[in-house]
Design a protein around this motif. Structure first.
Motif, PDB file in Angstrom:
ATOM      1  N   ALA A  91      42.635  10.436 -36.329  1.00 49.38           N
ATOM      2  CA  ALA A  91      42.646  10.116 -37.758  1.00 49.38           C
ATOM      3  C   ALA A  91      41.244  10.022 -38.340  1.00 49.38           C
ATOM      4  CB  ALA A  91      43.405   8.812 -37.993  1.00 49.38           C
ATOM      5  N   GLY A  92      40.321   9.380 -37.611  1.00 46.01           N
ATOM      6  CA  GLY A  92      38.953   9.246 -38.111  1.00 46.01           C
ATOM      7  C   GLY A  92      38.278  10.589 -38.336  1.00 46.01           C
ATOM      8  N   PRO A  93      38.256  11.475 -37.321  1.00 50.15           N
ATOM      9  CA  PRO A  93      37.656  12.791 -37.522  1.00 50.15           C
ATOM     10  C   PRO A  93      38.315  13.598 -38.641  1.00 50.15           C
ATOM     11  CG  PRO A  93      37.891  12.354 -35.180  1.00 50.15           C
ATOM     12  CD  PRO A  93      38.590  11.233 -35.895  1.00 50.15           C
ATOM     13  N   ILE A  94      39.624  13.492 -38.771  1.00 42.72           N
ATOM     14  CA  ILE A  94      40.310  14.213 -39.852  1.00 42.72           C
ATOM     15  C   ILE A  94      39.878  13.659 -41.201  1.00 42.72           C
ATOM     16  CG2 ILE A  94      42.554  14.599 -40.954  1.00 42.72           C
ATOM     17  CD1 ILE A  94      43.769  14.779 -38.153  1.00 42.72           C
ATOM     18  N   SER A  95      39.794  12.346 -41.312  1.00 42.29           N
ATOM     19  CA  SER A  95      39.348  11.725 -42.556  1.00 42.29           C
ATOM     20  C   SER A  95      37.931  12.166 -42.907  1.00 42.29           C
ATOM     21  CB  SER A  95      39.405  10.201 -42.435  1.00 42.29           C
ATOM     22  OG  SER A  95      38.875   9.572 -43.575  1.00 42.29           O
ATOM     23  N   ASP A  96      37.049  12.230 -41.902  1.00 44.47           N
ATOM     24  CA  ASP A  96      35.677  12.696 -42.146  1.00 44.47           C
ATOM     25  C   ASP A  96      35.658  14.152 -42.595  1.00 44.47           C
ATOM     26  OD1 ASP A  96      34.682  10.232 -41.428  1.00 44.47           O
ATOM     27  OD2 ASP A  96      34.270  10.803 -39.345  1.00 44.47           O
ATOM     28  N   ARG A  97      36.504  14.971 -41.962  1.00 47.92           N
ATOM     29  CA  ARG A  97      36.510  16.395 -42.272  1.00 47.92           C
ATOM     30  C   ARG A  97      36.994  16.667 -43.701  1.00 47.92           C
ATOM     31  NH1 ARG A  97      36.367  21.117 -39.358  1.00 47.92           N
ATOM     32  NH2 ARG A  97      36.249  19.924 -37.421  1.00 47.92           N
ATOM     33  N   LYS A 102      41.091   7.062 -49.104  1.00 55.98           N
ATOM     34  CA  LYS A 102      42.256   6.422 -49.723  1.00 55.98           C
ATOM     35  C   LYS A 102      43.571   6.970 -49.192  1.00 55.98           C
ATOM     36  CE  LYS A 102      42.406   6.268 -54.163  1.00 55.98           C
ATOM     37  NZ  LYS A 102      42.223   6.596 -55.588  1.00 55.98           N
ATOM     38  N   ALA A 103      43.696   8.282 -49.135  1.00 51.27           N
ATOM     39  CA  ALA A 103      44.966   8.905 -48.755  1.00 51.27           C
ATOM     40  C   ALA A 103      45.438   8.459 -47.372  1.00 51.27           C
ATOM     41  CB  ALA A 103      44.856  10.428 -48.832  1.00 51.27           C
ATOM     42  N   PRO A 104      44.568   8.445 -46.332  1.00 56.15           N
ATOM     43  CA  PRO A 104      45.052   7.978 -45.030  1.00 56.15           C
ATOM     44  C   PRO A 104      45.502   6.515 -45.047  1.00 56.15           C
ATOM     45  CG  PRO A 104      43.022   9.227 -44.763  1.00 56.15           C
ATOM     46  CD  PRO A 104      43.207   9.015 -46.231  1.00 56.15           C
ATOM     47  N   VAL A 105      44.765   5.646 -45.766  1.00 52.93           N
ATOM     48  CA  VAL A 105      45.143   4.231 -45.805  1.00 52.93           C
ATOM     49  C   VAL A 105      46.457   4.061 -46.581  1.00 52.93           C
ATOM     50  CG1 VAL A 105      44.462   1.926 -46.573  1.00 52.93           C
ATOM     51  CG2 VAL A 105      42.753   3.464 -45.580  1.00 52.93           C
ATOM     52  N   MET A 106      46.619   4.807 -47.665  1.00 52.20           N
ATOM     53  CA  MET A 106      47.881   4.763 -48.410  1.00 52.20           C
ATOM     54  C   MET A 106      49.028   5.257 -47.537  1.00 52.20           C
ATOM     55  SD  MET A 106      46.436   6.199 -52.033  1.00 52.20           S
ATOM     56  CE  MET A 106      48.068   6.573 -52.688  1.00 52.20           C
ATOM     57  N   PHE A 107      48.769   6.276 -46.735  1.00 49.90           N
ATOM     58  CA  PHE A 107      49.798   6.818 -45.849  1.00 49.90           C
ATOM     59  C   PHE A 107      50.254   5.765 -44.845  1.00 49.90           C
ATOM     60  CE2 PHE A 107      50.907   9.484 -42.034  1.00 49.90           C
ATOM     61  CZ  PHE A 107      52.086   9.989 -42.551  1.00 49.90           C
ATOM     62  N   PHE A 142      45.131   3.268 -39.575  1.00 48.28           N
ATOM     63  CA  PHE A 142      44.514   2.159 -40.312  1.00 48.28           C
ATOM     64  C   PHE A 142      43.246   1.677 -39.608  1.00 48.28           C
ATOM     65  CE2 PHE A 142      44.192  -2.292 -41.665  1.00 48.28           C
ATOM     66  CZ  PHE A 142      44.343  -2.146 -43.039  1.00 48.28           C
ATOM     67  N   ASN A 143      43.312   1.505 -38.303  1.00 49.91           N
ATOM     68  CA  ASN A 143      42.161   0.973 -37.572  1.00 49.91           C
ATOM     69  C   ASN A 143      40.970   1.910 -37.586  1.00 49.91           C
ATOM     70  OD1 ASN A 143      43.565  -1.351 -36.881  1.00 49.91           O
ATOM     71  ND2 ASN A 143      44.276  -0.528 -34.929  1.00 49.91           N
ATOM     72  N   SER A 144      41.208   3.205 -37.729  1.00 52.55           N
ATOM     73  CA  SER A 144      40.103   4.163 -37.684  1.00 52.55           C
ATOM     74  C   SER A 144      39.573   4.552 -39.060  1.00 52.55           C
ATOM     75  CB  SER A 144      40.534   5.429 -36.928  1.00 52.55           C
ATOM     76  OG  SER A 144      41.637   6.037 -37.562  1.00 52.55           O
ATOM     77  N   VAL A 145      40.314   4.303 -40.120  1.00 55.16           N
ATOM     78  CA  VAL A 145      39.899   4.761 -41.450  1.00 55.16           C
ATOM     79  C   VAL A 145      39.641   3.616 -42.425  1.00 55.16           C
ATOM     80  CG1 VAL A 145      40.514   6.211 -43.432  1.00 55.16           C
ATOM     81  CG2 VAL A 145      41.178   6.915 -41.132  1.00 55.16           C
ATOM     82  N   ASP A 146      40.390   2.528 -42.306  1.00 58.24           N
ATOM     83  CA  ASP A 146      40.287   1.462 -43.307  1.00 58.24           C
ATOM     84  C   ASP A 146      38.890   0.883 -43.396  1.00 58.24           C
ATOM     85  OD1 ASP A 146      41.569  -0.555 -45.170  1.00 58.24           O
ATOM     86  OD2 ASP A 146      40.779  -1.888 -43.618  1.00 58.24           O
ATOM     87  N   ILE A 209      45.559   0.244 -53.249  1.00 63.29           N
ATOM     88  CA  ILE A 209      44.621   1.241 -52.728  1.00 63.29           C
ATOM     89  C   ILE A 209      44.560   2.453 -53.659  1.00 63.29           C
ATOM     90  CG2 ILE A 209      44.101   2.794 -50.799  1.00 63.29           C
ATOM     91  CD1 ILE A 209      43.648  -0.161 -50.149  1.00 63.29           C
ATOM     92  N   ALA A 210      45.700   2.840 -54.210  1.00 63.58           N
ATOM     93  CA  ALA A 210      45.747   4.008 -55.108  1.00 63.58           C
ATOM     94  C   ALA A 210      44.913   3.790 -56.359  1.00 63.58           C
ATOM     95  CB  ALA A 210      47.188   4.312 -55.470  1.00 63.58           C
ATOM     96  N   LEU A 211      44.752   2.548 -56.796  1.00 66.32           N
ATOM     97  CA  LEU A 211      44.004   2.250 -58.024  1.00 66.32           C
ATOM     98  C   LEU A 211      42.495   2.272 -57.840  1.00 66.32           C
ATOM     99  CD1 LEU A 211      46.226  -0.650 -59.434  1.00 66.32           C
ATOM    100  CD2 LEU A 211      46.002   1.658 -60.369  1.00 66.32           C
ATOM    101  N   ILE A 212      42.025   2.375 -56.603  1.00 66.95           N
ATOM    102  CA  ILE A 212      40.586   2.459 -56.357  1.00 66.95           C
ATOM    103  C   ILE A 212      40.043   3.748 -56.975  1.00 66.95           C
ATOM    104  CG2 ILE A 212      38.822   2.708 -54.552  1.00 66.95           C
ATOM    105  CD1 ILE A 212      40.567   0.920 -52.777  1.00 66.95           C
ATOM    106  N   ARG A 213      38.956   3.645 -57.699  1.00 66.40           N
ATOM    107  CA  ARG A 213      38.403   4.806 -58.410  1.00 66.40           C
ATOM    108  C   ARG A 213      37.162   5.408 -57.764  1.00 66.40           C
ATOM    109  NH1 ARG A 213      38.400   1.841 -64.313  1.00 66.40           N
ATOM    110  NH2 ARG A 213      40.658   1.802 -64.682  1.00 66.40           N
ATOM    111  N   SER A 214      36.368   4.581 -57.087  1.00 63.05           N
ATOM    112  CA  SER A 214      35.055   5.032 -56.631  1.00 63.05           C
ATOM    113  C   SER A 214      35.100   5.804 -55.314  1.00 63.05           C
ATOM    114  CB  SER A 214      34.123   3.831 -56.479  1.00 63.05           C
ATOM    115  OG  SER A 214      34.644   2.911 -55.525  1.00 63.05           O
ATOM    116  N   VAL A 215      36.249   5.823 -54.657  1.00 60.67           N
ATOM    117  CA  VAL A 215      36.382   6.495 -53.358  1.00 60.67           C
ATOM    118  C   VAL A 215      37.540   7.475 -53.436  1.00 60.67           C
ATOM    119  CG1 VAL A 215      36.771   6.165 -50.879  1.00 60.67           C
ATOM    120  CG2 VAL A 215      35.525   4.431 -52.188  1.00 60.67           C
ATOM    121  N   ARG A 216      37.378   8.640 -52.841  1.00 63.56           N
ATOM    122  CA  ARG A 216      38.453   9.643 -52.813  1.00 63.56           C
ATOM    123  C   ARG A 216      39.476   9.271 -51.756  1.00 63.56           C
ATOM    124  NH1 ARG A 216      36.185  15.374 -51.940  1.00 63.56           N
ATOM    125  NH2 ARG A 216      38.340  15.891 -52.397  1.00 63.56           N
TER     126      ARG A 216
END
Length: 216
Positions: A91-97, A102-107, A142-146, A209-216
């Motif tokens: 999950a972490g490498p995918i999030s970086d790529r 936001k999307a992984p944490v929302m998922f 969650f543990n790798s992206v949050d 989490i969806a309402l956060i604006r400063s992070v994609r």
């Protein structure tokens, strides 16, 4: 240590603002920070509401015998561990790529909300295994992206360590609130009410989490 000395760093004068900045929660430009804080709190709370009551869900709700409940708990723990470790690796490498936090944490929140109703629909013990599989996947993500999301919403680089410490309180706070919410649901309407309550709390976390604006 390869870092340079901090002796040459400028020192702030002792003042009311300096005390507040270093010994209070963020007070300026912190909208996304608090959305991340309470979103994390909701998702962790939802997760531990069920995990904290696993034994009683199995014995009192699903009527697993005392002779079998130990084996069932071990199996649930193994599923949670294996799926969490597997997802943490990818999950972490995918999030970086993809450059998204936001999307992984929302998922993760959606996985908790989807997994929680499974035992609600049936009292068969295998439904807790299905929940463990879904929750384990979410836990690994969650543990790798949050934490990366938390770092990106910090409002002030000068107080980053303290502000991250406040964010991490959501982890312990969720472990306390989760069983408390489960207990209230049980008292109000029985064990089956834990699961819809968990789904609602998880969805609230997703919304924040969806309402956060400063992070994609």
């Amino acid at each position: 240590m390869k870092e340079s000395s901090s002796k040459a760093m400028p020192k702030r004068s002792f003042s009311r603002d300096m005390i507040l900045d270093n010994f209070s929660v963020p007070r300026r430009d912190a909208r996304d920070y608090y959305l991340a804080l309470f979103g994390k709190l909701a998702i962790v709370t939802a997760t531990f509401a069920i995990q904290g009551y696993q034994l009683y869900i199995l014995t009192d709700y699903q009527k697993v015998s005392e002779d079998s409940v130990g084996d069932q708990l071990v199996l649930i723990s193994v599923i949670l561990m294996v799926t969490a470790l597997a997802m943490a690796l990818v999950a972490g490498p995918i999030s970086d790529r993809i450059g998204r936090r936001k999307a992984p944490v929302m998922f993760v929140g959606l996985l908790v909300a989807i997994g929680a109703p499974v035992p609600f629909l049936s009292t068969e013990p295998r439904t807790m295994l299905v929940y463990a599989l879904i929750a384990g996947l979410g836990s690994g993500i969650f543990n790798s992206v949050d934490q990366a999301l938390n770092v990106e919403v910090l409002p002030n680089a000068e107080t980053a360590a303290k502000d991250l410490g406040v964010l991490n309180l959501a982890n312990t706070g969720g472990q306390v609130l989760g069983p408390a919410i489960a207990a209230m649901a049980i008292s109000a309407a029985g064990y089956h009410m834990i699961f819809p309550a968990v789904a609602i709390v998880a969805l609230l976390g997703v919304m924040m989490i969806a309402l956060i604006r400063s992070v994609r």
